[in-house]
Design a protein around this motif. Structure first.
Motif, PDB file in Angstrom:
ATOM      1  N   ASP A  60      17.414  46.005   6.536  1.00  0.00           N
ATOM      2  CA  ASP A  60      16.600  46.189   7.740  1.00  0.00           C
ATOM      3  C   ASP A  60      15.230  46.798   7.439  1.00  0.00           C
ATOM      4  OD1 ASP A  60      18.896  45.263   8.799  1.00  0.00           O
ATOM      5  OD2 ASP A  60      19.513  47.163   9.714  1.00  0.00           O
ATOM      6  N   ASP A  61      15.137  47.443   6.268  1.00  0.00           N
ATOM      7  CA  ASP A  61      13.914  48.168   5.913  1.00  0.00           C
ATOM      8  C   ASP A  61      13.001  47.401   4.954  1.00  0.00           C
ATOM      9  OD1 ASP A  61      13.916  50.437   7.388  1.00  0.00           O
ATOM     10  OD2 ASP A  61      15.002  51.661   5.925  1.00  0.00           O
ATOM     11  N   VAL A  62      13.375  46.168   4.605  1.00  0.00           N
ATOM     12  CA  VAL A  62      12.626  45.513   3.526  1.00  0.00           C
ATOM     13  C   VAL A  62      11.461  44.652   4.018  1.00  0.00           C
ATOM     14  CG1 VAL A  62      14.572  45.431   1.916  1.00  0.00           C
ATOM     15  CG2 VAL A  62      14.159  43.494   3.464  1.00  0.00           C
ATOM     16  N   VAL A  63      10.527  44.486   3.097  1.00  0.00           N
ATOM     17  CA  VAL A  63       9.495  43.459   3.246  1.00  0.00           C
ATOM     18  C   VAL A  63       9.551  42.662   1.948  1.00  0.00           C
ATOM     19  CG1 VAL A  63       7.024  42.989   3.391  1.00  0.00           C
ATOM     20  CG2 VAL A  63       8.032  44.871   4.732  1.00  0.00           C
ATOM     21  N   VAL A  64       9.836  41.364   2.053  1.00  0.00           N
ATOM     22  CA  VAL A  64       9.954  40.541   0.848  1.00  0.00           C
ATOM     23  C   VAL A  64       8.737  39.622   0.755  1.00  0.00           C
ATOM     24  CG1 VAL A  64      11.434  38.998  -0.480  1.00  0.00           C
ATOM     25  CG2 VAL A  64      12.450  40.545   1.211  1.00  0.00           C
ATOM     26  N   ILE A  65       8.097  39.659  -0.421  1.00  0.00           N
ATOM     27  CA  ILE A  65       6.937  38.794  -0.660  1.00  0.00           C
ATOM     28  C   ILE A  65       7.192  38.035  -1.963  1.00  0.00           C
ATOM     29  CG2 ILE A  65       5.338  40.334   0.587  1.00  0.00           C
ATOM     30  CD1 ILE A  65       4.463  41.459  -2.095  1.00  0.00           C
ATOM     31  N   PRO A  66       6.461  36.960  -2.262  1.00  0.00           N
ATOM     32  CA  PRO A  66       6.672  36.245  -3.526  1.00  0.00           C
ATOM     33  C   PRO A  66       6.459  37.183  -4.707  1.00  0.00           C
ATOM     34  CG  PRO A  66       5.342  34.932  -2.038  1.00  0.00           C
ATOM     35  CD  PRO A  66       5.478  36.279  -1.403  1.00  0.00           C
ATOM     36  N   TYR A  67       7.337  37.088  -5.733  1.00  0.00           N
ATOM     37  CA  TYR A  67       7.248  38.058  -6.838  1.00  0.00           C
ATOM     38  C   TYR A  67       5.961  37.912  -7.620  1.00  0.00           C
ATOM     39  CZ  TYR A  67       8.972  34.382 -10.058  1.00  0.00           C
ATOM     40  OH  TYR A  67       9.117  33.245 -10.793  1.00  0.00           O
ATOM     41  N   THR A  68       5.435  36.716  -7.638  1.00  0.00           N
ATOM     42  CA  THR A  68       4.177  36.514  -8.369  1.00  0.00           C
ATOM     43  C   THR A  68       3.040  37.291  -7.711  1.00  0.00           C
ATOM     44  OG1 THR A  68       3.990  34.517  -7.030  1.00  0.00           O
ATOM     45  CG2 THR A  68       4.728  34.243  -9.309  1.00  0.00           C
ATOM     46  N   ILE A 106      10.471  49.134   2.400  1.00  0.00           N
ATOM     47  CA  ILE A 106      10.717  48.915   0.978  1.00  0.00           C
ATOM     48  C   ILE A 106      10.185  47.521   0.668  1.00  0.00           C
ATOM     49  CG2 ILE A 106      12.454  48.747  -0.839  1.00  0.00           C
ATOM     50  CD1 ILE A 106      14.246  50.332   1.329  1.00  0.00           C
ATOM     51  N   THR A 107       9.037  47.482  -0.036  1.00  0.00           N
ATOM     52  CA  THR A 107       8.415  46.188  -0.298  1.00  0.00           C
ATOM     53  C   THR A 107       8.769  45.738  -1.698  1.00  0.00           C
ATOM     54  OG1 THR A 107       6.597  46.918   1.089  1.00  0.00           O
ATOM     55  CG2 THR A 107       6.223  44.948  -0.264  1.00  0.00           C
ATOM     56  N   PHE A 108       9.233  44.521  -1.815  1.00  0.00           N
ATOM     57  CA  PHE A 108       9.366  43.998  -3.168  1.00  0.00           C
ATOM     58  C   PHE A 108       9.185  42.499  -3.242  1.00  0.00           C
ATOM     59  CE2 PHE A 108      13.776  42.569  -3.152  1.00  0.00           C
ATOM     60  CZ  PHE A 108      14.321  43.325  -2.120  1.00  0.00           C
ATOM     61  N   GLY A 109       8.743  42.131  -4.429  1.00  0.00           N
ATOM     62  CA  GLY A 109       8.532  40.728  -4.690  1.00  0.00           C
ATOM     63  C   GLY A 109       9.812  40.111  -5.205  1.00  0.00           C
ATOM     64  N   PRO A 149      13.257  37.109 -10.597  1.00  0.00           N
ATOM     65  CA  PRO A 149      12.771  38.427 -10.983  1.00  0.00           C
ATOM     66  C   PRO A 149      12.405  39.214  -9.717  1.00  0.00           C
ATOM     67  CG  PRO A 149      11.146  36.730 -11.487  1.00  0.00           C
ATOM     68  CD  PRO A 149      12.249  36.059 -10.762  1.00  0.00           C
ATOM     69  N   ASN A 150      12.488  40.521  -9.793  1.00  0.00           N
ATOM     70  CA  ASN A 150      12.105  41.361  -8.656  1.00  0.00           C
ATOM     71  C   ASN A 150      11.047  42.357  -9.096  1.00  0.00           C
ATOM     72  OD1 ASN A 150      14.052  40.288  -6.810  1.00  0.00           O
ATOM     73  ND2 ASN A 150      15.612  41.450  -7.934  1.00  0.00           N
ATOM     74  N   VAL A 151      10.089  42.586  -8.200  1.00  0.00           N
ATOM     75  CA  VAL A 151       9.033  43.561  -8.482  1.00  0.00           C
ATOM     76  C   VAL A 151       8.951  44.527  -7.300  1.00  0.00           C
ATOM     77  CG1 VAL A 151       6.570  43.908  -8.884  1.00  0.00           C
ATOM     78  CG2 VAL A 151       7.729  41.917  -9.879  1.00  0.00           C
ATOM     79  N   ILE A 152       9.013  45.797  -7.586  1.00  0.00           N
ATOM     80  CA  ILE A 152       8.953  46.782  -6.506  1.00  0.00           C
ATOM     81  C   ILE A 152       7.497  47.162  -6.239  1.00  0.00           C
ATOM     82  CG2 ILE A 152       9.623  49.129  -5.802  1.00  0.00           C
ATOM     83  CD1 ILE A 152      12.057  48.714  -7.743  1.00  0.00           C
ATOM     84  N   VAL A 153       7.141  47.188  -4.940  1.00  0.00           N
ATOM     85  CA  VAL A 153       5.781  47.594  -4.562  1.00  0.00           C
ATOM     86  C   VAL A 153       5.892  48.885  -3.752  1.00  0.00           C
ATOM     87  CG1 VAL A 153       3.660  46.956  -3.358  1.00  0.00           C
ATOM     88  CG2 VAL A 153       5.069  45.178  -4.446  1.00  0.00           C
ATOM     89  N   TYR A 206       8.743  42.905 -14.962  1.00  0.00           N
ATOM     90  CA  TYR A 206       9.520  42.894 -13.723  1.00  0.00           C
ATOM     91  C   TYR A 206      10.386  44.159 -13.677  1.00  0.00           C
ATOM     92  CZ  TYR A 206       8.330  37.956 -14.174  1.00  0.00           C
ATOM     93  OH  TYR A 206       7.652  36.786 -14.343  1.00  0.00           O
ATOM     94  N   ASN A 207      10.750  44.563 -12.467  1.00  0.00           N
ATOM     95  CA  ASN A 207      11.612  45.743 -12.329  1.00  0.00           C
ATOM     96  C   ASN A 207      13.094  45.403 -12.470  1.00  0.00           C
ATOM     97  OD1 ASN A 207       9.119  46.415 -10.212  1.00  0.00           O
ATOM     98  ND2 ASN A 207       9.698  48.038 -11.653  1.00  0.00           N
ATOM     99  N   SER A 208      13.439  44.154 -12.179  1.00  0.00           N
ATOM    100  CA  SER A 208      14.819  43.716 -12.432  1.00  0.00           C
ATOM    101  C   SER A 208      14.872  42.201 -12.327  1.00  0.00           C
ATOM    102  CB  SER A 208      15.802  44.336 -11.432  1.00  0.00           C
ATOM    103  OG  SER A 208      15.593  43.802 -10.143  1.00  0.00           O
ATOM    104  N   ILE A 209      15.944  41.657 -12.870  1.00  0.00           N
ATOM    105  CA  ILE A 209      16.167  40.217 -12.727  1.00  0.00           C
ATOM    106  C   ILE A 209      17.570  40.047 -12.157  1.00  0.00           C
ATOM    107  CG2 ILE A 209      16.371  38.000 -13.918  1.00  0.00           C
ATOM    108  CD1 ILE A 209      14.530  39.189 -16.122  1.00  0.00           C
ATOM    109  N   MET A 210      17.657  39.262 -11.079  1.00  0.00           N
ATOM    110  CA  MET A 210      18.965  38.976 -10.492  1.00  0.00           C
ATOM    111  C   MET A 210      19.374  37.573 -10.894  1.00  0.00           C
ATOM    112  SD  MET A 210      19.181  40.108  -6.565  1.00  0.00           S
ATOM    113  CE  MET A 210      19.326  41.795  -6.063  1.00  0.00           C
ATOM    114  N   VAL A 211      20.626  37.466 -11.352  1.00  0.00           N
ATOM    115  CA  VAL A 211      21.115  36.174 -11.832  1.00  0.00           C
ATOM    116  C   VAL A 211      22.354  35.795 -11.038  1.00  0.00           C
ATOM    117  CG1 VAL A 211      22.112  34.968 -13.822  1.00  0.00           C
ATOM    118  CG2 VAL A 211      20.253  36.620 -14.154  1.00  0.00           C
TER     119      VAL A 211
END
Lengths: 250, 412
Positions: free
Chosen positions: B203-211, B123-126, B105-109, B223-228
């Motif tokens: 190059d612009d992202v910050v990835v953190i645990p979605y939880t 662009i931060t997302f979980g 799952p992805n969550v946008i912050v 969640y904002n999206s789910i990638m499968v």
């Protein structure tokens, strides 16, 4: 010309032979007979003046025998062959190879040199382009304009322009030269030069010349005068006292 | 009259009215230039979009909340909160979706990240480690977080190369703490420069645990999206369908028209992007084509004027032995030369404009937008402009060819 050549010419059929020629112009309901029952032969090498007042139909005759227009009745044999049997394309080729035209208003291309103007008929001739300049220079020489070949025609006097037009008519060494009031737009001195050239071409090169004019003194430079009035031949006679253009006095 | 002589004659005719000739072809120049610009920019936009979508990997399926967007301004997907944890559990059940290999799952912050006094709009997302597999990217320094960090709602972050550069300059990033929404996150990995992949600029992202993103930062349940990722490409369509059926069951939906989610495969995204860019390109081409028709009418108009002006010349040429075909060819060639010249100028102008536009776009939008000269459009442009000359020049040329030489000679 040698005598045997002259005899040969006489045994050939006349270059132009019209019989009972008729031309009726139709404009909707109204019909106007411009020519009626015109019959004459023109032997090769003759200098003929077709004379008549304006509106007499002399220009219509020139257009028909010059293959620019078609008769509505009667027959026309050019060089022994029926013209009506030819297609438009064949007629264009005959105009190109066997006829030369000189107009009252010269009809030269503006913004174009003497040389280019004289070469114009060759564009439609199928003659190799490498020969064009040579042929044009020869024709220009015959009218005495060799010193003017690269002039723009707009820079020339009226008489000189008409000489360019004659050179253009000569370039394909045509059998017949049609001159439609060639001196009409010129002063008498320039006109005299033009007539001298035409007489010389007739005498030396044996070109058949058909001259359309409404001036008696110009017509008398020919060897035969066909007089047209109201679309009919009024008289057709050879001139006994033919004049030379260089003795021409108005 | 051979081709060369015919061309020369036509050129002389045009040169006699040089200024008019140039003005006449402006319509064609503008029309062709417009088409070239539209096609060039459309092509590079499309190849850029398709290239990015291609970066996702062909086995990827994306699930987004809300029904399928009905247009670019359809915001239902962003506002919907239909994808929740129960869906993850349902999807992970092999009995429901046997073709599913993994998912995240992805969550946008929204908002910026900061380090000491430096702030950057990243662009931060979980997400999960699965993301690095989908994007096919491994940290250049440090490591990606794993399932343990997700379970523990760990405050760790993986940052893109540009984020690193903006926040840390030349000093070390791994091990430092950055602030996201006033909470400290320890940087444990830095991604190598990769640029745009799909809708994400890596190059612009910050990835953190979605939880952590979902509960601790955003305080939401969806969640904002789910990638499968599917097991294989062949089963992609079936897997996508299984996902739909599972989610409908999980959401209690019986009518597919009432779906509160939508499922997109890689090829769905590519196709819809292609459809949209193609549609736009064709729409703009048809607008530009109007200019060609207008230009053609202008050519026709001028050719009529030219034929009338040169009536005497036509008569003379005929008296000197030109056939109808000679005259037709001359005037038709004049028209075709005009429009073909207009076409060539238009292509050069269009190529120049699109090149400059590409430069500006890549600077301003900072996308890796490359200029591609649309060779096919250029060839079609020459073809079309020649055709315009033929079509709009034919009638005036026909009129010229059929002029009666006597009338023409008499014309004053």
């Amino acid at each position: 010309m040698k005598p045997e050549q002259a005899n040969q010419l006489k045994t050939l059929p006349p270059i132009i032979s019209v019989k009972n020629l008729e031309k009726v112009f139709e404009d909707g309901e109204t019909k106007t007979a411009a020519l009626c029952d015109i019959t004459f032969d023109i032997p090769r090498g003759q200098f003929v003046a077709v004379m008549g007042p304006s509106g007499s139909g002399k220009s219509t005759i020139l257009h028909i025998i010059g293959l620019l227009d078609k008769q509505t009745g009667g027959s026309y044999l050019f060089d022994g062959k029926k013209v009506s049997d030819y297609s438009d394309e064949e007629i264009a080729h005959i105009r190109n190879e066997k006829l030369g035209f000189i107009f009252q208003s010269f009809n030269l291309l503006s913004r174009t040199t003497v040389l280019e103007n004289v070469k114009l008929p060759l564009l439609y001739s199928g003659i190799k382009e490498s020969l064009w300049d040579q042929m044009a220079l020869k024709a220009i020489e015959q009218v005495g304009l060799s010193q003017r070949i690269n002039y723009m025609t707009s820079k020339l006097s009226g008489g000189e322009r008409q000489r360019v037009a004659i050179a253009r008519a000569l370039i394909n060494n045509p059998q017949v030269i049609f001159a439609d009031e060639p001196t009409g737009n010129l002063d008498s001195k320039s006109g005299q030069v033009i007539m001298e050239i035409l007489q010389k071409l007739n005498a030396e090169k044996k070109h058949t010349i058909i001259l359309i004019t409404h001036e008696t003194y110009t017509s008398e430079l020919a060897e035969r005068i066909i007089y047209i009035r109201d679309g009919k031949i009024e008289s057709d006679k050879l001139i006994r006292a033919r004049r030379e253009a260089n003795n021409f006095v108005k | 009259m051979n081709t060369y002589q015919a061309l020369k004659t036509a050129l002389l005719g045009l040169r006699a009215n040089a200024a008019r000739s140039i003005l006449t072809i402006l319509g064609i120049v503008i029309g062709i230039a417009a088409i070239i610009v539209v096609v060039a920019i459309g092509d590079s936009a499309q190849s850029m979009i398709l290239g990015q979508i291609g970066g996702l990997g062909s086995k990827t399926i994306i699930i987004e909340p809300g029904r399928e967007p009905q247009g670019p301004s359809d915001m239902t997907a962003i506002l919907s909160d239909s994808l929740k944890e129960r869906d993850i559990i349902a999807l992970k059940n092999k009995a429901n979706v046997p073709g599913l290999k993994d998912l995240t799952p992805n969550v946008i912050v929204p908002g910026s990240v900061s380090y000491q006094s430096q702030t950057y709009r990243a662009i931060t997302f979980g997400s999960s480690a699965f993301l690095s597999k989908v994007l096919n990217i491994q940290p250049a320094e440090g490591v990606f977080f794993g399932d343990e960090e997700i379970k523990q709602h760990a405050r760790v972050a993986i940052i893109g190369s540009k984020v690193r550069e903006k926040l840390f300059g030349l000093s070390t990033a791994v091990g430092e703490n950055i602030k996201i929404k006033d909470k400290n996150f320890r940087v444990i990995g830095v991604l190598p420069p990769k640029g745009q992949v799909s809708i994400i600029n890596v190059d612009d992202v910050v990835v953190i645990p979605y939880t952590t993103a979902q509960k601790d930062l955003m305080g939401i349940n969806h969640y904002n999206s789910i990638m499968v990722e599917a097991n294989n490409v062949e089963d992609l369509a079936r897997t996508a369908n299984d996902i739909k059926l599972t989610l409908r069951e999980s959401h209690g939906i019986t009518d597919p028209a009432k779906d509160d989610f939508h499922v997109m495969t890689q090829s769905d995204i590519a196709n819809s992007a292609k459809t949209i860019t193609n549609l736009l390109t064709w729409l703009l081409i048809s607008v530009a084509a109007i200019s060609l028709v207008v230009g053609g009418i202008g050519i026709m108009n001028i050719m009529f004027v030219s034929v009338t002006e040169r009536t005497r010349e036509i008569g003379l040429r005929k008296a000197l032995g030109a056939t109808d075909n000679n005259i037709l060819t001359q005037f038709l060639l004049e028209a075709v030369l005009l429009t073909a010249a207009g076409g060539i100028i238009g292509i050069m102008l269009g190529a120049g404009i699109s090149y400059i536009a590409t430069l500006i776009l890549s600077q301003v939008v900072s996308m890796n937008w490359t200029f591609t000269f649309p060779l096919s459009a250029a060839l079609i442009g020459i073809g079309v402009s020649t055709l315009v000359g033929l079509v709009f020049g034919l009638y005036p040329a026909y009129k010229a060819a059929h002029k009666n030489p006597i009338e023409a000679l008499r014309y004053e």
